[in-house]
Design an enzyme around this catalytic site. Sequence first.
Site, PDB file in Angstrom:
ATOM      1  N   LEU A  92      10.494  67.316 -13.563  1.00 21.79           N
ATOM      2  CA  LEU A  92       9.694  67.519 -14.770  1.00 21.79           C
ATOM      3  C   LEU A  92       8.197  67.458 -14.469  1.00 21.79           C
ATOM      4  CD1 LEU A  92       9.487  67.786 -17.898  1.00 21.79           C
ATOM      5  CD2 LEU A  92       9.581  65.272 -17.981  1.00 21.79           C
TER       6      LEU A  92
ATOM      7  N   SER B 196       1.758  62.989 -18.175  1.00 20.11           N
ATOM      8  CA  SER B 196       2.035  62.596 -19.559  1.00 20.11           C
ATOM      9  C   SER B 196       2.112  63.824 -20.464  1.00 20.11           C
ATOM     10  CB  SER B 196       0.944  61.645 -20.068  1.00 20.11           C
ATOM     11  OG  SER B 196       0.985  60.421 -19.358  1.00 20.11           O
TER      12      SER B 196
ATOM     13  N   GLU C 236       8.250  57.392 -16.199  1.00 20.01           N
ATOM     14  CA  GLU C 236       9.047  57.701 -17.396  1.00 20.01           C
ATOM     15  C   GLU C 236       8.292  57.381 -18.681  1.00 20.01           C
ATOM     16  OE1 GLU C 236      13.211  57.394 -17.570  1.00 20.01           O
ATOM     17  OE2 GLU C 236      13.448  57.045 -15.434  1.00 20.01           O
TER      18      GLU C 236
END
Length: 386
Positions: free
Chosen positions: A126, A133, A370
Amino acid sequence: MPDTRLTEEQESLRKTVEAFAREVVAPVAAAYDEARTFPYPVVAGMAEMGLFGLPFPESYGGQGADYFALCLAIEELARVDSSVAITLEAAVGLGAMPIHRFGSEAQKQQWLPLLAAGQALGAFGLTEPGAGSDAGGTRTTARLEDGQWVVNGSKAFITNSGTDITLLVTVTAVTAVTGRTAAGGKEISSILVPVPTPGFTAGPAYSKVGWHASDTHPLTFDDVRVPEENLLGERGRGYANFLQILDEGRIAISALAVGLAQGCVDESVKYAREREAFGRPIGQNQAIAFKIAEMEARAYVARTAYYDAAAKMLAGRSFKKEAAMAKLFASDAAVTNAREATQIYGGYGFMNEYPVARHWRDAKILEIGEGTSEVQKILIARELGL
């Protein structure tokens, strides 16, 4: 208030992993940390115990337990070593879970048995060099050409992406011809990229502050071609699906943070009983005793928070706010407890031969990975209608 009592089966799992962490992981953790090498024998032991298959159905080679069982295992491992704990968390929560949640039956049959068995690891692509962020800022692209997705771009900080047993990386990429949906937003989809695939490269492992025995690489995709059926989930739902995976993952990361925080308590209590200064154990000094008492309280409250978030998730209730709060508080508890444990150890706490030094180095990433602490605050505020 959440019920923090474990069932007999849950307690049995917790004790089994606790014993494995103490007897198998603890004796070798420092050596793997110092050598900065991936602990293949430890991972094989975890696979033999069935830890990688905990939340998956038996029909796909899993253990038929649930996500909370996974969290219990992660917490116990992290009490001893965060590198091992994050290897399990990322392999299950980020590598295999997207396939379980969003994959076709054919994809589940193809990939999940190996991943659930721990014979192979999956990774979650990702984050990008320019999109952390702001995950919606994805620049990696995937275009359809002659029945194949052609992927180009790069990813950063990807766990379990370069081991000898890495099986695939799930990549988020902009897939529309124009790069936009009808509503004007980016069309981001998820593509399964097997390892190896021509054009896919895992760059040299990062030199990190902590998590030295965890595998982390930058990834590049140069005209990587995979079949059209490697689309994971609906086209254009990649970003939304991965946000769901991250919500769940925050509970697991909270469990890891709690384990580290509790590990700092464990080491501090032991040291405070053994270390003498001015003619008595330092634990008899109120300053030290109170410091450790506060550390225990932090770990307890953080554990209660992630238990509550997990209970809501498994009950099918909204848990976004609870997961964010658990991650925010638990990561802070881990960082604070690691700092305090190092202070209790004094000069010895600054020596890498002691576990608290490793805990101190490993803790900080928990406030970043995360979803940063700032992102958690944004999520909580939004859930409050702000």
